[in-house]
Design an enzyme around this catalytic site. Structure first.
Site, mmCIF file in Angstrom:
data_model
loop_
_atom_site.group_PDB
_atom_site.id
_atom_site.type_symbol
_atom_site.label_atom_id
_atom_site.label_comp_id
_atom_site.label_asym_id
_atom_site.label_seq_id
_atom_site.Cartn_x
_atom_site.Cartn_y
_atom_site.Cartn_z
ATOM 1 N N TYR A 169 -1.468 -0.122 10.200
ATOM 2 C CA TYR A 169 -1.873 -0.875 9.127
ATOM 3 C C TYR A 169 -0.529 -0.625 8.120
ATOM 4 C CZ TYR A 169 -3.502 -1.368 4.247
ATOM 5 O OH TYR A 169 -3.455 -1.680 3.066
ATOM 6 N N SER B 151 1.037 -1.194 0.071
ATOM 7 C CA SER B 151 -0.079 -0.102 0.033
ATOM 8 C C SER B 151 0.871 1.240 -0.086
ATOM 9 C CB SER B 151 -0.808 0.047 1.341
ATOM 10 O OG SER B 151 -1.564 1.075 1.252
ATOM 11 N N LYS C 203 2.145 -3.536 6.448
ATOM 12 C CA LYS C 203 2.548 -3.956 5.169
ATOM 13 C C LYS C 203 3.948 -3.898 4.990
ATOM 14 C CE LYS C 203 -1.605 -4.915 3.421
ATOM 15 N NZ LYS C 203 -1.586 -6.504 2.792
#
Ligand code: UD1
Length: 335
Positions: free
Chosen positions: A153, A129, A157
């Site tokens: 988050y 991302s 990643k």
């Protein structure tokens, strides 16, 4: 048809980007098996995919945190590659539940790669991302922009990217395609698959869709005092069909040319919140109401991709614009 079709395991294949990628991989001639626990996807997505592709959709109803079930699945099949989407993806949720995000996004990835090593599966396309860049100031974001995720988050990643790089270093036969997605929007032209409208949306376009349907009175815009032409934040919105094609090209590089890569998948064009609202209104033929409130904490003012590497390494080029993204979102949401 791709040169060398394979049997691809698509984890998270019933989700938003996963389901569109399923269709694109089938069209490219691959045999594709979905692995999903349907925690964040509708149960009838495989049936809809079967209608779209005209063939049965093989599904393994497995949770990636269940290491034994994952290993059993790999032993029972002969996969050539994995496209790994299965993950949790909400930034605010990740701040509230860091353990859960590491359990699924990191331990889940460990389980999958463990099973891959055990069964000699040596190619993975990994969903990363733009969140790994955090609040980088220089635009466009190139793959060499230093990573500094601000959210949990984004940190999970980046963990995944780093972990896969270490596997590839230790085992030169292990090839990885790391794809850093920008802001995915839109739906398949059939209206059969799209972004699950039953969830309470936080992302911009699903919220606008609800305004369009009259379920929300107006769009709340988080800040109009950013250093941008109209004062609202700028993002790189990319059609989910373009993203899906990026995965076909990534697998092609891994399976046919043995080339690992790390690339941004964006359009290279930034659009402001007001521009997106305007584009959606153009599709509907009416203006959609909005009000301005204060900034949302953690929002970078501007984020868009440098796309040269994806073009040079994969031959990737985004084909769709904002209008197609909004029109297909509306068609799916309203089906
Ligand atoms: C978010 C995630 C990002 C993730 C991406 C997936 C954050 C901080 N980032 O990106 O990690 O990869 O989703 O799609 O959550 N906006 C409004 N009103 C709304 C909703 C959004 O004004 O009701 C604005 C936001 O302030 C932002 C833009 O619209 O400027 C896009 O927001 P959103 O769709 O949530 O995406 P990102 O925040 O860019």
């Amino acid at each position: 048809m791709t040169d060398m079709p394979g049997h691809i395991l698509l984890t998270g294949g019933a989700g938003f980007i996963g389901s569109h990628t399923y269709v694109a991989l089938c069209e490219a001639g691959h045999e594709v098996t979905i692995l999903d626990n349907f925690q964040n996807a509708q149960r009838d997505v495989p049936a809809r995919l079967s209608r779209l592709t005209g063939r049965d959709t093989p599904v393994l109803d497995i949770d990636i945190s269940d290491a034994a079930a994952v290993r059993a699945a790999f032993r029972a099949h002969d996969f050539d590659a994995v496209v790994h989407f299965a993950a949790l993806k909400s930034v605010p949720d990740s701040e509230a539940n860091p353990v859960e995000y590491y359990r699924i996004n990191c331990s889940g990835l460990v389980n999958i790669t463990h099973a891959m090593r055990e069964t000699g599966v040596n190619a993975m396309v990994f969903s990363s991302s733009a969140a790994v860049y955090g609040a980088a100031r220089h635009m466009p974001l190139t793959e060499d922009t230093p990573t500094a995720p601000t959210s949990t988050y984004g940190a999970t990643k980046l963990f995944g990217e780093d972990f896969l790089a270490r596997i590839a270093r230790a085992h030169p036969d292990f090839r990885t395609g790391i794809l850093r997605y920008f802001n995915p929007v839109g739906a398949h032209g059939s209206g059969l698959i799209g972004e699950d409208p039953s969830q309470v949306p936080g992302n911009l376009v699903p919220v606008i869709a609800r305004v369009a349907r009259g379920e929300i009175a107006q769009l709340t815009i988080f800040g109009d005092d950013y250093p941008t032409p109209d004062g609202t934040c700028i993002r790189d919105y990319i059609h989910v069909l373009d993203l899906a094609q990026g995965h076909v090209l990534s697998l092609d590089a891994l399976l046919n040319r043995g080339e690992s890569h790390l690339v941004n998948l964006g359009t290279g064009r930034g659009s402001s919140v007001l521009e997106v609202l305007g584009a959606y209104g153009d599709v509907l033929g009416r203006e959609l109401p909005h009000r301005i409130v204060g900034r949302r904490p953690g929002d970078p003012p501007v984020s868009y991709a440098e796309t040269a590497r994806a073009r040079d390494v994969l031959g990737f080029e985004a084909r769709y614009g904002l209008r197609e993204m909004c029109a297909s979102n509306w068609a799916f949401f309203n089906r």
